[in-house]
Design a protein around this motif. Structure first.
Motif, PDB file in Angstrom:
ATOM      1  N   ARG A 101      57.070  19.888  20.098  1.00 21.17           N
ATOM      2  CA  ARG A 101      58.160  19.466  20.973  1.00 21.17           C
ATOM      3  C   ARG A 101      59.346  20.121  20.622  1.00 21.17           C
ATOM      4  NH1 ARG A 101      57.324  14.753  23.804  1.00 21.17           N
ATOM      5  NH2 ARG A 101      55.300  13.631  23.058  1.00 21.17           N
TER       6      ARG A 101
ATOM      7  N   ASN B 214      67.375  23.406  25.861  1.00 19.98           N
ATOM      8  CA  ASN B 214      66.246  22.551  26.450  1.00 19.98           C
ATOM      9  C   ASN B 214      66.466  21.244  25.558  1.00 19.98           C
ATOM     10  OD1 ASN B 214      64.665  25.086  26.356  1.00 19.98           O
ATOM     11  ND2 ASN B 214      63.957  23.790  28.034  1.00 19.98           N
ATOM     12  N   LYS B 215      66.164  19.887  26.166  1.00 20.42           N
ATOM     13  CA  LYS B 215      66.498  18.884  25.693  1.00 20.42           C
ATOM     14  C   LYS B 215      65.652  18.541  24.452  1.00 20.42           C
ATOM     15  CE  LYS B 215      67.337  16.853  30.273  1.00 20.42           C
ATOM     16  NZ  LYS B 215      66.942  15.722  31.300  1.00 20.42           N
TER      17      LYS B 215
ATOM     18  N   ASP C  56      61.521  17.015  24.266  1.00 18.29           N
ATOM     19  CA  ASP C  56      60.849  17.384  25.245  1.00 18.29           C
ATOM     20  C   ASP C  56      59.536  18.188  24.885  1.00 18.29           C
ATOM     21  OD1 ASP C  56      61.945  16.724  27.169  1.00 18.29           O
ATOM     22  OD2 ASP C  56      62.970  18.641  27.977  1.00 18.29           O
ATOM     23  N   ARG C  57      58.336  17.871  25.287  1.00 19.60           N
ATOM     24  CA  ARG C  57      57.098  18.480  24.923  1.00 19.60           C
ATOM     25  C   ARG C  57      56.876  19.786  25.569  1.00 19.60           C
ATOM     26  NH1 ARG C  57      51.548  15.988  27.221  1.00 19.60           N
ATOM     27  NH2 ARG C  57      50.001  17.669  26.428  1.00 19.60           N
TER      28      ARG C  57
ATOM     29  N   ASN D 164      60.716  23.350  31.906  1.00 22.31           N
ATOM     30  CA  ASN D 164      61.509  22.494  30.899  1.00 22.31           C
ATOM     31  C   ASN D 164      62.763  22.038  31.608  1.00 22.31           C
ATOM     32  OD1 ASN D 164      59.214  23.700  28.781  1.00 22.31           O
ATOM     33  ND2 ASN D 164      60.117  21.442  28.111  1.00 22.31           N
TER      34      ASN D 164
ATOM     35  N   LEU E  97      59.168  19.179  34.795  1.00 17.68           N
ATOM     36  CA  LEU E  97      57.690  19.764  34.278  1.00 17.68           C
ATOM     37  C   LEU E  97      56.624  19.184  35.276  1.00 17.68           C
ATOM     38  CD1 LEU E  97      58.242  18.519  30.689  1.00 17.68           C
ATOM     39  CD2 LEU E  97      58.140  20.755  31.459  1.00 17.68           C
TER      40      LEU E  97
END
Length: 821
Positions: A691, A703-704, A707-708, A751, A762
């Motif tokens: 992640r 990216n957040k 997030d994976r 993402n 996603l």
């Protein structure tokens, strides 16, 4: 040819060494005449005709011995005359064989082991190395896997043949935690482990990197090795998930070979040949030639492939202590690019599995030519040298429709897709050389296994882009035609092939150098420490950009990176069958491209921690290994969404941003048996969670957090079992097998970001499990093997972003007939 053999000049002075007063004295021109020698080459099998590994072959009355390899083969260089060989293995009767050796000739010996009745038990274990006793070529140290503080997998030829491995996807079904993360365009297999992709820096053949933009040919493979986790100390800036090494079949000093023919579903056929033997029946030079031709259709209507492969090699014994192996590798692959089923608003399009969306004339043509030379020289019983030099040329040309959902041409909700065109050409020359010194030394009671070496490689890549297609009927927009993916009747209304001239040629040279040293220190019989460090320097030299239409040349400024990459590990062995280990590695990965302000990107720094246990249980019948790891990658680089003004969309993949930090953590369980009462089992389970764990404070486009990352399955599992009927059975010569392979849920798409107006999503991909069954029969020199794959016809997909969504193959049948001579 000068590129192929330049480094061999380094070794021409290594004619001989003598040992005097515990010092190594160089002896370039020895005055003592060399006695005439010959070769004893042989094969050792068990009572049930299986190859017997780890068998000791010693020359009685002389300090000379060797052990058989995984295929039960051995080779000894001895003086001319009569010799008595002693063949021994625990649990087997020791045998003696008298062999006459003639000058410059090879004598072949075949031995079948006989069990020692005094040591017989209810369980019969075939003589093969356990998972933790195996040695690896790619690991560079001459030690067993049990003594190294990292997870290691080795897949040998026996399993590859029984499983009828054709592609990397097939092979990885027996390599726990290593998986296919994508099959972009259908012409490559993108490998990954522990959340990290195996780029071309992570894939090796015979110890030298190869370009994995083309599917590797596996018909000439002897074994496949994976060193999981960090390996920067050995190979520089490689990805953190691990490295893969393909070892091809080597020359032999006995005559033999095999002719085979494989046929299967969708008009697949593949003839192959493997020939080997000594030159002029002598004991100094041997050869081997593997070659195959493959032609196939596909379950995807309109997709086809055609490939030719040749792998010649020569071995030269320059004396008892020196061997030179020269290997060539030629692969020509022509196939239809296939970007799959498409997606609509980040959902896999509901169209039939066999529907092909590309233009009918699309092509992807690749060639790969490699020459590799390896020199090994044993200076003494405790000191040896190994040098490798390699040259590879890779060429590719692609002409195709754009990918669905690429370049702004999205597939709409009703299935409408405006197809544009793309054309690219790549030519890459790659040069590699390395020199390693191995030593086994003692300081007092402490044993040292030392590796010191240097390597250098160079890339020269020429990328050609072509003018964008301009359709005069659509205001010169890149629109070839418009189709509806739900209605194949309109797919091929247009079949002409436009002419696209060359537009731009970019030439990018890269140099890389490394120096490394490590020591495996045996402090006590049950405690070992591995410590080492590598220095890497990489120079991205000035790249040139030639715009042909304007007759101008631009330049991309050079930049360099360097780093020290340490490794430290500890191995504690409470018994000979158990190893507990822990390790730490630090490495770096060079980031190509520039940031939004046109500055060179900083490298990504990777810290990796790994711990586990390796067990050989029930007298080596069962290997059970467990590993846990944590990998932290700071300053993870991805394509920038916007340019410096924060509003203009970025369409240049060379402009990137550091989106923060990623963390990958997981566990792996590996299970393997040696053949026990005819059974062999391979199984494994892996869990990975990768992640984004930090957002770069210098960018609003990161990216957040939480997030994976895409493409990585949270869970994988595999299990295979094979049974070979014994010699006493009425079904002698028959084996049967079955395997299952599980890939957990994954994410594709894109993402989502913190950027205002984000539309990225996603795209979940369903988990799946496939099952295969195998059977085979061998009688004398003939064999027949059959395979049914994806027995239950499961459907899932491999995907890159949302623009190459490729379904996995349905149920397929294959059969291989072979004749050995």
């Amino acid at each position: 040819m000068r590129h192929f053999f330049l480094v061999f000049l380094l070794f021409t002075g290594l004619v001989g060494f003598t040992k005097t007063d515990s010092l190594l004295v160089y002896n370039h021109l020895s005055s003592i005449p060399e006695l005439p020698t010959g070769i004893i080459s042989g094969l050792v099998t068990t009572a049930d005709h299986q190859p017997a590994a780890f068998v000791t072959i010693s020359v009685k009355g002389a300090n000379k011995f060797t052990t058989t390899d995984e295929q039960g083969r051995f080779q000894l260089s001895v003086r001319e005359g009569l010799h008595t060989l002693e063949i021994s293995l625990i649990g087997q009767l020791t045998q003696e064989k008298v062999v006459e050796v003639k000058k410059d000739q090879t004598t072949f010996l075949q031995v079948s082991l006989v069990q020692n009745a005094k040591q017989l038990e209810f369980v019969t274990i075939t003589a093969q190395r356990t998972l933790n006793e195996k040695l690896t070529t790619i690991g560079k140290l001459p030690v067993q896997a049990r003594d190294l503080p990292q997870a290691i997998l080795v897949l040998d030829k026996n399993i590859l043949e029984k499983q009828q491995v054709l592609t990397m996807s097939d092979a990885l079904q027996n390599m726990n935690g290593v998986y296919i993360m994508g099959t972009t365009g259908g012409f490559q297999e993108e490998i990954a482990a522990r959340g990290y992709a195996f780029g071309s820096s992570n894939t090796f053949k015979n110890g030298a990197r190869f370009n994995n933009g083309i599917k590797p040919e596996l018909s000439a493979v002897e074994k496949m090795e994976v060193l999981k986790g960090g390996n920067a100390i050995l190979y520089g800036n490689v990805g953190a998930g691990g490295i893969l090494n393909i070892v091809t079949k080597k020359p032999k000093f006995e005559k033999g070979g095999e002719i085979s023919f494989r046929a299967g579903s969708y008009a697949f056929y593949k003839p192959s040949i493997d020939i080997y033997g000594p030159v002029n029946n002598g004991g100094h030079v041997a050869y081997r030639v593997n070659a195959s031709y493959e032609n196939a259709g596909s379950f995807r209507k309109g997709v086809k492939s055609d490939r030719i492969y040749i792998n010649p090699s020569i071995s030269y014994k320059a004396g008892e202590n020196t061997e030179v192996i020269l290997e060539g590798d030629y692969l020509k692959d022509q196939r239809t690019p296939d970007y799959g089923t498409g997606a609509i608003n980040y959902v896999v399009a509901a169209i039939p599995r066999d529907r092909f969306l590309n233009v009918p004339w699309a092509y992807n043509n690749s060639t790969q030519k490699t020459a590799t030379g390896t020199v090994t020289h044993r200076i003494s019983n405790v000191l040896g040298l190994r040098g490798v030099v390699s040259f590879q040329q890779y060429k590719n040309e692609l002409f195709s429709a754009n990918r669905p959902n690429a370049s702004g041409a999205m597939v709409t909700a009703d299935g409408t897709w405006t197809r544009g065109l793309q054309k690219t050409r790549t030519a890459e020359n790659y040069y590699f050389s390395s020199l390693d010194l191995n030593a086994k030394l003692k300081t007092g009671n402490i044993q040292h296994t030392v590796l010191a070496g240097a390597d250098a490689d160079r890339y020269r890549t020429i990328a050609t882009t072509f003018k964008t297609y301009a359709n005069p009927t659509t205001s010169n927009k890149n629109i070839y035609d418009t189709i509806n993916i739900f209605d194949p009747s309109g797919f091929n209304k247009r079949g002409d092939i436009p002419l696209l001239p060359e537009e731009r040629i970019t030439t990018s040279p890269i140099l890389r150098y490394g120096l490394y040293a490590q020591d495996l220190v045996s402090l006590f019989d049950n405690l070992k420490v591995l410590a080492g460090v590598r220095y890497t320097y990489q120079l991205n030299q000035t790249a040139t950009v030639d715009t042909l239409s304007k007759n101008t040349r631009g330049r991309i400024a050079s930049f360099s990176n360097d780093a020290f990459s340490p490794k430290f590990g500890i191995v504690y062995q409470p018994s000979k069958a158990t190893s507990l280990f822990a390790s730490y590695t630090n490495s770096f990965a060079v980031n190509s491209g520039v940031d939004i302000y046109n500055n060179a990107l900083s490298p990504s720094i990777i810290d990796q921690f790994e711990a586990g246990i390796k067990n050989d249980l029930f007298k080596g019948a069962l290997s059970l290994n467990f590993t846990a790891y944590r990998i932290v990658n700071s300053n993870f680089a991805q394509t920038a969404l916007f340019l410096a003004d924060g509003t203009t969309a970025n369409n240049n993949s060379n402009i990137k941003e550091l989106s923060g930090e990623t963390t990958s953590k997981g566990i792996e369980l590996d299970i393997q048996t040696r053949p026990v009462n005819g059974f062999k089992i391979l199984a494994g389970y892996s869990y990975n969670d990768m992640r984004y764990t930090g957002v770069n404070g210098n960018s609003v486009n990161g990216n957040k957090k939480g997030d994976r990352l895409r493409y990585n399955p949270a869970h994988t599992a595999n299990a295979s079992v094979y049974y070979t009927f014994s010699k006493e059975s009425p079904l002698n010569g028959v084996y049967i097998g079955a395997g299952a392979f599980y890939i957990g849920d994954r994410l594709a798409g894109r993402n989502p970001t913190n950027s205002p107006g984000n539309t990225y999503k996603l795209m979940p991909l369903p988990d799946y499990i496939t099952a295969d069954i195998h059977a085979g029969y061998s009688h004398k020199n003939l064999s027949l093997r059959v395979k049914l794959s994806n027995l239950f016809d499961q459907l899932s997909y491999n995907a890159h972003d949302d623009n190459s969504v490729n379904p996995i193959a349905p149920r397929q049948f294959a059969a291989t007939a072979a004749y050995k001579f």
